[in-house]
Design a protein around this motif. Structure first.
Motif, PDB file in Angstrom:
ATOM      1  N   GLU A  91       0.833  -1.203   0.000  1.00 42.15           N
ATOM      2  CA  GLU A  91       0.000   0.000   0.000  1.00 42.15           C
ATOM      3  C   GLU A  91       0.871   1.258   0.000  1.00 42.15           C
ATOM      4  OE1 GLU A  91      -4.024  -1.606   2.305  1.00 42.15           O
ATOM      5  OE2 GLU A  91      -2.478  -0.526   3.432  1.00 42.15           O
ATOM      6  N   VAL A  92       1.911   1.256   0.817  1.00 38.07           N
ATOM      7  CA  VAL A  92       2.818   2.403   0.861  1.00 38.07           C
ATOM      8  C   VAL A  92       3.579   2.526  -0.460  1.00 38.07           C
ATOM      9  CG1 VAL A  92       4.839   3.392   2.007  1.00 38.07           C
ATOM     10  CG2 VAL A  92       3.038   2.317   3.367  1.00 38.07           C
ATOM     11  N   MET A  93       4.019   1.371  -1.001  1.00 39.79           N
ATOM     12  CA  MET A  93       4.719   1.378  -2.281  1.00 39.79           C
ATOM     13  C   MET A  93       3.852   1.995  -3.366  1.00 39.79           C
ATOM     14  SD  MET A  93       7.701  -0.009  -3.587  1.00 39.79           S
ATOM     15  CE  MET A  93       7.983   1.626  -4.285  1.00 39.79           C
ATOM     16  N   ALA A  94       2.571   1.658  -3.348  1.00 42.82           N
ATOM     17  CA  ALA A  94       1.651   2.188  -4.354  1.00 42.82           C
ATOM     18  C   ALA A  94       1.574   3.706  -4.288  1.00 42.82           C
ATOM     19  CB  ALA A  94       0.264   1.578  -4.165  1.00 42.82           C
ATOM     20  N   GLU A  95       1.544   4.261  -3.084  1.00 42.21           N
ATOM     21  CA  GLU A  95       1.454   5.717  -2.942  1.00 42.21           C
ATOM     22  C   GLU A  95       2.753   6.399  -3.361  1.00 42.21           C
ATOM     23  OE1 GLU A  95      -1.312   7.388  -2.390  1.00 42.21           O
ATOM     24  OE2 GLU A  95      -2.271   5.414  -2.398  1.00 42.21           O
ATOM     25  N   LEU A  96       3.885   5.805  -3.017  1.00 41.83           N
ATOM     26  CA  LEU A  96       5.173   6.386  -3.411  1.00 41.83           C
ATOM     27  C   LEU A  96       5.304   6.412  -4.934  1.00 41.83           C
ATOM     28  CD1 LEU A  96       7.663   4.766  -0.852  1.00 41.83           C
ATOM     29  CD2 LEU A  96       6.925   7.146  -0.924  1.00 41.83           C
ATOM     30  N   GLU A  97       4.955   5.294  -5.569  1.00 43.49           N
ATOM     31  CA  GLU A  97       5.095   5.228  -7.024  1.00 43.49           C
ATOM     32  C   GLU A  97       4.060   6.115  -7.717  1.00 43.49           C
ATOM     33  OE1 GLU A  97       6.277   1.966  -9.163  1.00 43.49           O
ATOM     34  OE2 GLU A  97       7.244   0.895  -7.516  1.00 43.49           O
ATOM     35  N   ALA A  98       2.878   6.224  -7.149  1.00 41.34           N
ATOM     36  CA  ALA A  98       1.865   7.108  -7.727  1.00 41.34           C
ATOM     37  C   ALA A  98       2.351   8.554  -7.728  1.00 41.34           C
ATOM     38  CB  ALA A  98       0.559   6.989  -6.944  1.00 41.34           C
ATOM     39  N   MET A  99       3.000   8.953  -6.647  1.00 47.78           N
ATOM     40  CA  MET A  99       3.543  10.310  -6.576  1.00 47.78           C
ATOM     41  C   MET A  99       4.661  10.493  -7.598  1.00 47.78           C
ATOM     42  SD  MET A  99       4.978  12.344  -3.228  1.00 47.78           S
ATOM     43  CE  MET A  99       5.445  14.067  -3.335  1.00 47.78           C
ATOM     44  N   CYS A 100       5.498   9.471  -7.759  1.00 52.70           N
ATOM     45  CA  CYS A 100       6.558   9.534  -8.776  1.00 52.70           C
ATOM     46  C   CYS A 100       5.947   9.747 -10.159  1.00 52.70           C
ATOM     47  CB  CYS A 100       7.378   8.241  -8.774  1.00 52.70           C
ATOM     48  SG  CYS A 100       8.524   8.069  -7.387  1.00 52.70           S
ATOM     49  N   ALA A 101       4.879   9.016 -10.463  1.00 56.81           N
ATOM     50  CA  ALA A 101       4.237   9.131 -11.770  1.00 56.81           C
ATOM     51  C   ALA A 101       3.656  10.529 -11.974  1.00 56.81           C
ATOM     52  CB  ALA A 101       3.143   8.082 -11.906  1.00 56.81           C
TER      53      ALA A 101
END
Length: 237
Positions: A91-101
């Motif tokens: 879940e945390v990984m998803a938010e970090l990568e979403a912000m990167c995108a």
């Protein structure tokens, strides 16, 4: 202006330690080494027919990624990570990568777009060849290209750190039926959104891409029960 240093070729010893680390990651994720298991350097050196030095280096790298705990005067032990904890990490990984995108949509240069397309094409080639391990490495490059494209070094470092922690699980979930093909389709949606500069769509697409891994974790866990011991050890030198 961001300047990326040219990659330094790996020395043979570094390459050996990397291969050992990946083999041990695989065994940890597939349950060959259960949580709490002591990883004996002598036994591992004998198994892989190497000296203890690259084994020790591999264990240190695994400790840095959180998969192994090195206890003074006692040795290295497999960390215990429960299923619920893994879901939280995804879940945390998803938010970090979403912000990167989202940031990459605004900040990527034309050259970085070309790098992203090349990484996507490498993933497609691996998928067409039916090679999940090759896809995994191409996939790493694909995601790292987005991290770099965010233009936020701190964010990229945090994403890489958590990606390293989840690496064996992200690797093995690619073996779930149809996952590589679905992953590639999701990559296409991410690429299209980033190149078009649609930050909301890119953010949502990448978040969904990572969360699917978490949601399908039960399928992944079930698949591990069918892995034969020989297959679990097949990642060789």
């Amino acid at each position: 202006m961001r300047m990326d240093a040219s990659p330094t070729p790996q020395k043979p010893a570094q390459r050996t330690a990397q291969i050992l680390r990946e083999a041990l990651e695989y065994d940890i994720a597939t349950g060959v080494f259960a949580p709490g298991t002591r990883l004996d350097e002598v036994s591992l050196a004998k198994r892989f027919n190497v000296s203890r030095t690259p084994i020790r280096e591999a264990l240190i790298e695994l400790s840095a990624s959180g998969l192994v705990e090195i206890r003074p005067r006692r040795g290295a032990f497999v960390q215990e990570i429960g299923v619920s904890r893994l879901i939280e990490m995804f879940e945390v990984m998803a938010e970090l990568e979403a912000m990167c995108a989202r940031l990459a949509c605004r900040r990527m240069t034309a050259g970085e777009h070309a790098d992203l397309l090349a990484a996507h094409e490498a993933c497609a080639a691996a998928a067409d060849a039916g090679e999940p391990d090759a896809y995994f490495y191409a996939n790493e490059t694909f995601h790292d290209t987005i991290y770099r494209g965010s233009g936020n070094g701190f964010l990229a470092d945090q994403a890489r750190a958590l990606q390293n922690r989840l690496k064996p699980y992200r690797r093995l979930q690619l073996r779930v039926r149809n996952r590589v093909g679905n992953s590639l389709s999701e990559h296409q949606a991410i690429v299209d959104a980033i190149v078009a500069g649609d930050d909301r769509k890119a953010e949502a697409a990448l978040r969904s891409h990572i969360l699917i891994q978490g949601e399908r974790f039960n399928d992944f866990v079930a698949s591990l029960a069918r892995v034969e011991p020989a297959q679990a050890r097949r990642l060789g030198m």
